[in-house]
Structures are given as structure tokens and as C-alpha cells.
Design a protein around this motif. Structure first.
Motif, PDB file in Angstrom:
ATOM      1  N   PHE A  72      23.158  80.837  68.682  1.00 16.85           N
ATOM      2  CA  PHE A  72      24.356  80.462  67.965  1.00 16.85           C
ATOM      3  C   PHE A  72      24.641  78.990  68.409  1.00 16.85           C
ATOM      4  O   PHE A  72      25.371  78.535  67.502  1.00 16.85           O
ATOM      5  N   MET A  73      24.820  78.485  69.676  1.00 15.88           N
ATOM      6  CA  MET A  73      25.102  77.099  69.673  1.00 15.88           C
ATOM      7  C   MET A  73      23.692  75.994  69.672  1.00 15.88           C
ATOM      8  O   MET A  73      23.755  74.895  69.831  1.00 15.88           O
ATOM      9  N   HIS A  74      22.814  76.925  69.129  1.00 16.98           N
ATOM     10  CA  HIS A  74      21.448  76.075  68.603  1.00 16.98           C
ATOM     11  C   HIS A  74      20.801  75.191  69.689  1.00 16.98           C
ATOM     12  O   HIS A  74      20.273  74.437  69.295  1.00 16.98           O
ATOM     13  N   LEU A  75      21.051  75.480  70.941  1.00 18.60           N
ATOM     14  CA  LEU A  75      20.453  74.621  72.097  1.00 18.60           C
ATOM     15  C   LEU A  75      18.735  74.724  71.876  1.00 18.60           C
ATOM     16  O   LEU A  75      18.084  73.680  72.297  1.00 18.60           O
ATOM     17  N   ARG A  76      18.194  75.986  71.351  1.00 21.20           N
ATOM     18  CA  ARG A  76      16.952  76.037  71.349  1.00 21.20           C
ATOM     19  C   ARG A  76      16.280  75.049  70.636  1.00 21.20           C
ATOM     20  O   ARG A  76      15.047  74.700  70.632  1.00 21.20           O
ATOM     21  N   HIS A  77      16.843  74.507  69.355  1.00 22.79           N
ATOM     22  CA  HIS A  77      16.535  73.595  68.456  1.00 22.79           C
ATOM     23  C   HIS A  77      16.492  72.297  68.769  1.00 22.79           C
ATOM     24  O   HIS A  77      16.517  71.255  67.931  1.00 22.79           O
ATOM     25  N   GLU A  78      17.167  71.772  69.893  1.00 23.94           N
ATOM     26  CA  GLU A  78      17.574  70.623  70.271  1.00 23.94           C
ATOM     27  C   GLU A  78      16.390  69.979  70.938  1.00 23.94           C
ATOM     28  O   GLU A  78      15.380  70.693  71.360  1.00 23.94           O
ATOM     29  N   THR A  79      16.525  68.455  71.111  1.00 22.00           N
ATOM     30  CA  THR A  79      15.421  68.056  71.968  1.00 22.00           C
ATOM     31  C   THR A  79      15.213  68.557  73.468  1.00 22.00           C
ATOM     32  O   THR A  79      16.317  68.841  74.087  1.00 22.00           O
ATOM     33  N   LYS A  80      13.885  68.584  74.027  1.00 16.35           N
ATOM     34  CA  LYS A  80      13.887  68.919  75.385  1.00 16.35           C
ATOM     35  C   LYS A  80      14.638  68.223  76.460  1.00 16.35           C
ATOM     36  O   LYS A  80      15.311  68.993  77.221  1.00 16.35           O
ATOM     37  N   SER A  81      15.016  66.974  76.288  1.00 16.64           N
ATOM     38  CA  SER A  81      15.843  66.302  77.210  1.00 16.64           C
ATOM     39  C   SER A  81      17.411  66.748  77.001  1.00 16.64           C
ATOM     40  O   SER A  81      17.992  66.954  78.143  1.00 16.64           O
ATOM     41  N   LEU A  82      17.658  67.013  75.945  1.00 15.67           N
ATOM     42  CA  LEU A  82      18.937  67.457  75.803  1.00 15.67           C
ATOM     43  C   LEU A  82      19.434  68.923  76.392  1.00 15.67           C
ATOM     44  O   LEU A  82      20.349  69.322  77.169  1.00 15.67           O
ATOM     45  N   ILE A  83      18.421  69.856  76.202  1.00 18.98           N
ATOM     46  CA  ILE A  83      18.255  71.102  76.879  1.00 18.98           C
ATOM     47  C   ILE A  83      18.353  71.280  78.337  1.00 18.98           C
ATOM     48  O   ILE A  83      19.233  71.484  79.060  1.00 18.98           O
ATOM     49  N   TRP A  84      17.472  70.232  78.899  1.00 16.56           N
ATOM     50  CA  TRP A  84      17.414  69.990  80.330  1.00 16.56           C
ATOM     51  C   TRP A  84      18.967  69.496  80.836  1.00 16.56           C
ATOM     52  O   TRP A  84      19.349  69.635  81.900  1.00 16.56           O
ATOM     53  N   THR A  85      19.422  68.432  80.021  1.00 18.71           N
ATOM     54  CA  THR A  85      20.647  67.610  80.340  1.00 18.71           C
ATOM     55  C   THR A  85      21.738  68.741  80.684  1.00 18.71           C
ATOM     56  O   THR A  85      22.852  68.645  81.486  1.00 18.71           O
TER      57      THR A  85
ATOM     58  N   LYS B  30      18.591  62.945  69.555  1.00 20.37           N
ATOM     59  CA  LYS B  30      18.573  63.159  68.313  1.00 20.37           C
ATOM     60  C   LYS B  30      19.852  64.228  68.107  1.00 20.37           C
ATOM     61  O   LYS B  30      19.872  64.968  66.997  1.00 20.37           O
ATOM     62  N   ALA B  31      20.845  63.723  68.551  1.00 23.81           N
ATOM     63  CA  ALA B  31      22.196  64.509  68.354  1.00 23.81           C
ATOM     64  C   ALA B  31      23.079  63.320  68.060  1.00 23.81           C
ATOM     65  O   ALA B  31      23.095  62.368  68.734  1.00 23.81           O
ATOM     66  N   SER B  32      24.268  63.589  67.162  1.00 22.52           N
ATOM     67  CA  SER B  32      25.335  62.622  67.092  1.00 22.52           C
ATOM     68  C   SER B  32      25.982  62.484  68.146  1.00 22.52           C
ATOM     69  O   SER B  32      26.171  63.321  69.142  1.00 22.52           O
ATOM     70  N   TYR B  33      26.776  61.208  68.279  1.00 23.39           N
ATOM     71  CA  TYR B  33      27.558  61.027  69.251  1.00 23.39           C
ATOM     72  C   TYR B  33      28.774  62.292  69.579  1.00 23.39           C
ATOM     73  O   TYR B  33      28.804  62.719  70.616  1.00 23.39           O
ATOM     74  N   GLY B  34      29.396  62.566  68.626  1.00 27.59           N
ATOM     75  CA  GLY B  34      30.279  63.879  68.571  1.00 27.59           C
ATOM     76  C   GLY B  34      29.639  65.093  69.068  1.00 27.59           C
ATOM     77  O   GLY B  34      30.194  65.716  70.081  1.00 27.59           O
ATOM     78  N   LYS B  35      28.533  65.308  68.690  1.00 28.57           N
ATOM     79  CA  LYS B  35      27.933  66.537  69.114  1.00 28.57           C
ATOM     80  C   LYS B  35      27.491  66.682  70.628  1.00 28.57           C
ATOM     81  O   LYS B  35      27.804  67.629  71.424  1.00 28.57           O
ATOM     82  N   LEU B  36      27.218  65.369  70.990  1.00 29.33           N
ATOM     83  CA  LEU B  36      26.813  65.174  72.250  1.00 29.33           C
ATOM     84  C   LEU B  36      27.930  65.224  73.548  1.00 29.33           C
ATOM     85  O   LEU B  36      27.977  65.661  74.323  1.00 29.33           O
ATOM     86  N   MET B  37      29.132  64.481  72.686  1.00 31.82           N
ATOM     87  CA  MET B  37      30.322  64.596  73.509  1.00 31.82           C
ATOM     88  C   MET B  37      30.567  66.019  73.721  1.00 31.82           C
ATOM     89  O   MET B  37      31.345  66.389  75.100  1.00 31.82           O
ATOM     90  N   MET B  38      30.590  66.847  72.699  1.00 30.74           N
ATOM     91  CA  MET B  38      31.189  68.152  72.657  1.00 30.74           C
ATOM     92  C   MET B  38      30.280  69.025  73.827  1.00 30.74           C
ATOM     93  O   MET B  38      30.931  69.558  74.677  1.00 30.74           O
ATOM     94  N   TRP B  39      28.987  68.608  73.973  1.00 32.39           N
ATOM     95  CA  TRP B  39      28.098  69.359  74.818  1.00 32.39           C
ATOM     96  C   TRP B  39      28.524  69.103  76.395  1.00 32.39           C
ATOM     97  O   TRP B  39      28.655  70.048  77.189  1.00 32.39           O
TER      98      TRP B  39
END
Lengths: 116, 255
Positions: A72-85, B30-39
Motif C-alpha cells: 500500500f505504501m509502495h516501499l517495496r518498490h522504492e530504492t534500497k537506500s530509502l527502504i533501509w533509511t 529517486k523520490a521527490s522532496y515532498g514524498k521523502l519528507m512525508m516518509w
């Protein structure tokens, strides 16, 4: 509402849209979440309360959380670095949980002693 | 998905966007500023909720647990209540013992609202304005239903049972407030109000955001912008609210 221009039939590049919606992964995740919740209810009424049942509940909850975050939040399809962050800081919470549960038990024991 | 920098219009951009690695032209996530800040906001919010739920665990372990068969359970301020004995009411069925049924309904409503939210995001990817509107409306409906259910549950919890709980000083306590309750130790009701209340506040904020998103979609704001990223960001928040409920459900109602 007045329907003046067919603006919503074209995307930014001028291509006609209304492509077929890809809902299969979404419905699959929903089926898992509903299934797990139903199973939890089954356990709540058929299994005796205790540490084993609680452990099963927590594991199943983490499974449900996986489907929500990954699909639902699509995290699986993000980059590895974002997932680990996102995931690594959550590990800090394990210590918070262990420490405070132990603290609570110790305070309870100090108050009630042998009554527990 | 459209890159926001390519859709910049108007007189705001006199110079070409900076694209050097150390000029901010690098996007490692590879995520926009807004989406990153929401995370990152959601990560911090997860810590807040985790602190609440951990506090619940700590306080529960500090109190005595009920020992004995579940069928012989009785309410007392001396031990922590079994959740299915507290949350066993259903609207319209007064006095009937239906453990956890109402919270099961609430859980389903919120999960379904999460699914309709994903469908709104998906429709946004296809630039399908009508579908975005439709799924946003469904999400708003289910979200409002959940909040309504929570209002009913709070009312029931505060009003209490017909028999109440007899205290040692001879008085009888009905329902719950922040200083006394008929279900168990004072902190049981306090934590119920704080945790489900904080979650309900999040649902309410989500409904405000969804209302804004629906109005903006109807006005064509996102369509003119060339992308529906705002729906994605609000979607992230909405799924987080659902995620938190999954944990509240387990730790407050099941365990």
C-alpha cells in the motif's frame, strides 16, 4: 457539473489515458490482511491466553504491517537506500520495548512481591 | 511519473535547474522532496505511537494480571482487565456479550479505506481524474465511518455498564473517566483514551487532507500540474493511520 472540455482524457504528454487499472497486487495484499485478521480472531476464541498466543499475535501483526508498508505504501518498490533509511531506525524501538517491559515488571514486583 | 522539475512553469525559473551532483541535482532516493519528507514525518510519528504502545506494555506489566479461567473473570481495580470482556458491546444489541465484534468491524472499515486510497493513487498515475475523485470519495466515506464508530465506542466506554463496579468505600462507579473506571486500574482507561484518541486525531487530520485533495482534484489543480503526487503523499499518511490501527488492535484488543 458542466462537462466542457475532455481535459481528463489526456495526460501531460497529450496521450489518451484511461488505461486498464492494475489492481491485482492491491487485492492480493488485501486478501492477506483480511485472512490474517480472521485467523487472529479464530485464535482469540479457540486458544488459551498466554505467552505463546501473544507471540503468534505479534508475529501475525508484523506480517500485516509488511503488506501495508510494502504494497500500500509502495516501499517495496522504492530504492534500497530509502527502504533501509525507514526500517533501520525502527530497530531502536525493540530496545525501548524490552527495556520498558522489564522496568514495568520490576516495579510491579517491588510493589506486589510474592502476590504475582 | 512526471518529474516536478520538468513541469515548472511561470516566471519563477529564470535559470536552468541545477543538475550537478553537489548542486542538488542528485537524487539518491529517486523520490521527490515532498514524498521523502512525508516518509521522515511518518517515521517520527511511528516513534510517538510506539512510545505510547510501549508505555501500555510497561504499565500493564507493572499491574497484577488476572489469574484464573477467562469465564470466571470479574472486573476489579486490582487487576488488569481481559480486553474481550471490556470491548464486547455492539450498537443496537444492548447487554448482549459479543466480544471484539465491533472492533473487528472498525478494523475492516479502516483496511477497506486503505484499499480505496491505493486505488485513488493508482488512478492518479493514469491521470484519470474521474477515478481519483471516485476513490477519494469512498476513502472519505470509510474514514468518516471509522471515526463515527470510534465515537460510539468512546461513548459506550465512558457511559459504562448497567451494573457498574462496587468500590471498597461502598460507592458504585459506572463507566470511565481519567481518574476512575469500572473496568480496572485507573491507567487502563487513561491509556485507552490517549492511544485511541491520538489515533482518532490522526484519522481526523487525514479526513481534512482527503477533503482538500477531493476539492483540488475536482477543480483540476493536480491535472493542470501534470501529476497527482499530492494524492500519493496524502495516501502515505492515510496508510500509516491504518498501519497504526493494526498495532493498536493487536496490543489493545487482542493481547
Amino acid at each position: 457539473m458542466a462537462h466542457h472540455a475532455p481535459e481528463h482524457d489526456y495526460n501531460a504528454e497529450g496521450h489518451a489515458v484511461h488505461g486498464k487499472a492494475n489492481v491485482k497486487p492491491i487485492l492480493k495484499a488485501l486478501a492477506w490482511i483480511v485472512g490474517i485478521t480472521a485467523f487472529e480472531f479464530l485464535l482469540a476464541f479457540t486458544m488459551d491466553a498466554g505467552s505463546l498466543r501473544n507471540a503468534i499475535f505479534i508475529i501475525l501483526t508484523i506480517f500485516k504491517a509488511f503488506f501495508i508498508v510494502a504494497e500500500f505504501m509502495h516501499l517495496r518498490h522504492e530504492t534500497k537506500s530509502l527502504i533501509w533509511t525507514i526500517l533501520v531506525p525502527m530497530a531502536l524501538l525493540i530496545w525501548l520495548l524490552v527495556a520498558l517491559i522489564a522496568e514495568g515488571s520490576a516495579v510491579g514486583e517491588a510493589i506486589f512481591g510474592a502476590a504475582r | 511519473m512526471a518529474n516536478p522539475t520538468t513541469t515548472l512553469t511561470g516566471s519563477a525559473s529564470y535559470e536552468a535547474p541545477r543538475s550537478g551532483t553537489w548542486d542538488g541535482g542528485n537524487e539518491p532516493f529517486k523520490a521527490s522532496y515532498g514524498k521523502l519528507m512525508m516518509w521522515f514525518f511518518l517515521l517520527s510519528d511511528a516513534f510517538t505511537f510506539a512510545a505510547f504502545l510501549t508505555t501500555y506494555g510497561m504499565v500493564r506489566h507493572r499491574h497484577l494480571a488476572y489469574v484464573g479461567e477467562a469465564k470466571d473473570f470479574f472486573f476489579s481495580t486490582m487487576h488488569w482487565p481481559i480486553p474481550e470482556k471490556v470491548f464486547n458491546a455492539f450498537p443496537g444489541l444492548h447487554g448482549v456479550d459479543i466480544p471484539l465484534a465491533f472492533v473487528a468491524l472498525m478494523t475492516m472499515i479502516l483496511i477497506v479505506s486503505s484499499v480505496t486510497m491505493v486505488l485513488a493513487v493508482e488512478a492518479g498515475h493514469r491521470m484519470d481524474k474521474d477515478d481519483v475523485q471516485k476513490w477519494l470519495l469512498w476513502t472519505l466515506l470509510f474514514g468518516a465511518m471509522f471515526l463515527g464508530c470510534q465515537a460510539w465506542e468512546w461513548t459506550h466506554f465512558i457511559t459504562g455498564s448497567d451494573h457498574g463496579l462496587k468500590m471498597v468505600d461502598g460507592s458504585t462507579v459506572y463507566g470511565a473517566n481519567l481518574t476512575v473506571n469500572e473496568y480496572g486500574p485507573v491507567l487502563f482507561a487513561d491509556l485507552f483514551f490517549f492511544i485511541t484518541g491520538f489515533h482518532g486525531t490522526h484519522v481526523f487530520s487525514g479526513l481534512c487532507l482527503l477533503t482538500y485533495a477531493f476539492i483540488a482534484t475536482t477543480n483540476g489543480t493536480f491535472h493542470k500540474r501534470g501529476h497527482y503526487e499530492m494524492i500519493e503523499k496524502i495516501g502515505l499518511y492515510w496508510h500509516f493511520v491504518d498501519l497504526v490501527w493494526v498495532f493498536v488492535f493487536t496490543f489493545f484488543y487482542l493481547i
